[in-house]
Enzyme design. Structure first.
Site, PDB file in Angstrom:
ATOM      1  N   ASP A  59     -46.339  31.255   5.456  1.00  0.00           N
ATOM      2  CA  ASP A  59     -45.308  32.307   5.546  1.00  0.00           C
ATOM      3  C   ASP A  59     -44.605  32.402   4.193  1.00  0.00           C
ATOM      4  OD1 ASP A  59     -43.296  34.045   6.157  1.00  0.00           O
ATOM      5  OD2 ASP A  59     -42.334  32.769   7.660  1.00  0.00           O
ATOM      6  N   LYS A  61     -44.088  35.362   2.700  1.00  0.00           N
ATOM      7  CA  LYS A  61     -43.483  36.706   2.595  1.00  0.00           C
ATOM      8  C   LYS A  61     -43.686  37.265   1.196  1.00  0.00           C
ATOM      9  CE  LYS A  61     -40.279  36.179   6.366  1.00  0.00           C
ATOM     10  NZ  LYS A  61     -40.286  34.701   6.488  1.00  0.00           N
ATOM     11  N   ASP A  64     -44.733  41.061  -4.168  1.00  0.00           N
ATOM     12  CA  ASP A  64     -44.824  41.245  -5.626  1.00  0.00           C
ATOM     13  C   ASP A  64     -45.851  42.324  -5.960  1.00  0.00           C
ATOM     14  OD1 ASP A  64     -44.448  40.649  -8.430  1.00  0.00           O
ATOM     15  OD2 ASP A  64     -43.869  38.629  -7.807  1.00  0.00           O
ATOM     16  N   ILE A  65     -46.071  42.520  -7.251  1.00  0.00           N
ATOM     17  CA  ILE A  65     -47.081  43.491  -7.664  1.00  0.00           C
ATOM     18  C   ILE A  65     -48.460  42.962  -7.248  1.00  0.00           C
ATOM     19  CG2 ILE A  65     -45.708  44.376  -9.589  1.00  0.00           C
ATOM     20  CD1 ILE A  65     -47.491  42.627 -11.459  1.00  0.00           C
ATOM     21  N   THR A  68     -49.852  39.716  -9.046  1.00  0.00           N
ATOM     22  CA  THR A  68     -49.163  38.451  -8.742  1.00  0.00           C
ATOM     23  C   THR A  68     -49.419  38.040  -7.294  1.00  0.00           C
ATOM     24  OG1 THR A  68     -47.491  39.158 -10.313  1.00  0.00           O
ATOM     25  CG2 THR A  68     -46.960  37.252  -8.959  1.00  0.00           C
ATOM     26  N   GLN A 169     -32.373  31.599  16.931  1.00  0.00           N
ATOM     27  CA  GLN A 169     -31.834  32.928  16.573  1.00  0.00           C
ATOM     28  C   GLN A 169     -31.478  33.761  17.807  1.00  0.00           C
ATOM     29  OE1 GLN A 169     -33.761  35.087  13.176  1.00  0.00           O
ATOM     30  NE2 GLN A 169     -35.231  33.408  13.216  1.00  0.00           N
TER      31      GLN A 169
HETATM   32  P1  XMP Z   1     -36.385  29.385  13.679  1.00  0.00           P
HETATM   33  O1  XMP Z   1     -35.882  28.050  13.254  1.00  0.00           O
HETATM   34  O2  XMP Z   1     -35.341  30.450  13.597  1.00  0.00           O
HETATM   35  O3  XMP Z   1     -37.527  29.715  12.599  1.00  0.00           O
HETATM   36  O4  XMP Z   1     -37.066  29.371  15.016  1.00  0.00           O
HETATM   37  C1  XMP Z   1     -38.127  30.975  12.489  1.00  0.00           C
HETATM   38  C2  XMP Z   1     -39.136  30.929  11.424  1.00  0.00           C
HETATM   39  O5  XMP Z   1     -39.698  32.226  11.282  1.00  0.00           O
HETATM   40  C3  XMP Z   1     -39.312  32.774  10.028  1.00  0.00           C
HETATM   41  N1  XMP Z   1     -38.738  34.058  10.344  1.00  0.00           N
HETATM   42  C4  XMP Z   1     -39.266  35.196  10.032  1.00  0.00           C
HETATM   43  N2  XMP Z   1     -40.385  35.462   9.406  1.00  0.00           N
HETATM   44  N3  XMP Z   1     -39.939  37.753   9.678  1.00  0.00           N
HETATM   45  C5  XMP Z   1     -40.711  36.753   9.220  1.00  0.00           C
HETATM   46  O6  XMP Z   1     -41.763  37.026   8.612  1.00  0.00           O
HETATM   47  C6  XMP Z   1     -38.814  37.539  10.344  1.00  0.00           C
HETATM   48  O7  XMP Z   1     -38.149  38.459  10.785  1.00  0.00           O
HETATM   49  C7  XMP Z   1     -38.464  36.202  10.506  1.00  0.00           C
HETATM   50  N4  XMP Z   1     -37.436  35.645  11.132  1.00  0.00           N
HETATM   51  C8  XMP Z   1     -37.645  34.305  11.008  1.00  0.00           C
HETATM   52  C9  XMP Z   1     -38.291  31.884   9.420  1.00  0.00           C
HETATM   53  O8  XMP Z   1     -38.375  31.882   8.013  1.00  0.00           O
HETATM   54  C10 XMP Z   1     -38.643  30.570  10.028  1.00  0.00           C
HETATM   55  O9  XMP Z   1     -39.721  29.952   9.325  1.00  0.00           O
END
Ligand code: XMP
Length: 210
Positions: A59, A61, A64-65, A68, A169
């Site tokens: 993950d 995310k 970038d161009i 990269t 969350q």
């Molecule tokens: P928690 O501890 O909140 O971790 O259960 C969640 C994990 O997912 C990632 N995360 C996201 N990744 N879009 C993403 O691509 C999102 O909206 C998003 N929300 C949470 C977060 O970085 C963590 O690894």
């Protein structure tokens, strides 16, 4: 097959391997983000795969161009990632640079409150791009099941819907599966619990009955 993905956001190699090993029975995949890569190095991807036998999602995310994105994705796939998460807002060329190297998951909306400011207004355009490119999957917010349902309804069948935001969350695993998610991502509720295996088992069982 499990529909649970563990978000393994710890720094330490030993702790990561221990939690992954004890929860693996209840997971579809392990998701690794920057905290673990910064804390333990890229080699952790292969180690996690060896210990769990599960797919590994990086993950990063990526945003970038194309050049990269390509340079980063190449090394991360070589290091053992089975999937990479990339942002879509950087445009089709940047996304394609990752997709040409391996299975890709595109962020079309995020789970935190700030996602409403810039990403949510762009979600429809991101879905249109995703439907043309047909990546493995997309990321949608478990914190907003109604948005998961909306995104699912607009997506081409076959593109997987993967949802972070369950547990810490506030998202509920059952609600988000009912809304059309294929997989849920859970981090803190598992890795910060006194008994990560038991926490993973309980979420796994919740997902089984939907
Ligand atoms: P928690 O501890 O909140 O971790 O259960 C969640 C994990 O997912 C990632 N995360 C996201 N990744 N879009 C993403 O691509 C999102 O909206 C998003 N929300 C949470 C977060 O970085 C963590 O690894």
């Amino acid at each position: 097959m499990s529909r649970l993905i563990l978000a393994l956001d710890v720094y330490e190699r030993g702790k990561a391997l221990e939690i992954a090993e004890c929860t693996a029975d209840y997971l579809w995949a392990v998701k690794v983000n920057w905290p673990l890569i910064i804390g333990s190095g890229l080699g952790i991807l292969t180690e996690l795969k060896q210990v769990t036998g599960l797919p590994i999602i990086a993950d990063l995310k990526l945003a970038d161009i194309p050049n990269t994105n390509r340079l980063i994705a190449r090394k991360v796939f070589e290091a053992g990632a089975d999937y990479i998460i990339a942002h879509g807002f950087t445009g089709e060329d940047s996304v394609k640079a990752v997709m040409e190297l391996g299975k890709t998951i595109i962020v079309v909306e995020m789970s935190h409150p700030g996602a409403k400011e810039f990403i949510q207004p762009a979600t429809d355009k991101l879905i249109k791009m995703v439907n043309e490119l047909e990546p493995f999957g997309i990321i949608a917010p478990a914190t907003r099941p109604e948005r998961v349902g909306y995104i699912r309804s607009k997506l081409k069948p076959g593109i997987k819907v993967i949802t972070p935001g369950v547990g810490a969350q506030g998202g509920k695993a059952k609600d988000v599966l009912k809304a059309g998610a294929d997989y849920v991502i859970v981090g803190r509720t598992i890795y910060q619990s006194e008994n990560p295996r038991e926490s993973a088992r309980s979420i796994f069982e919740e997902l089984e009955v939907v």
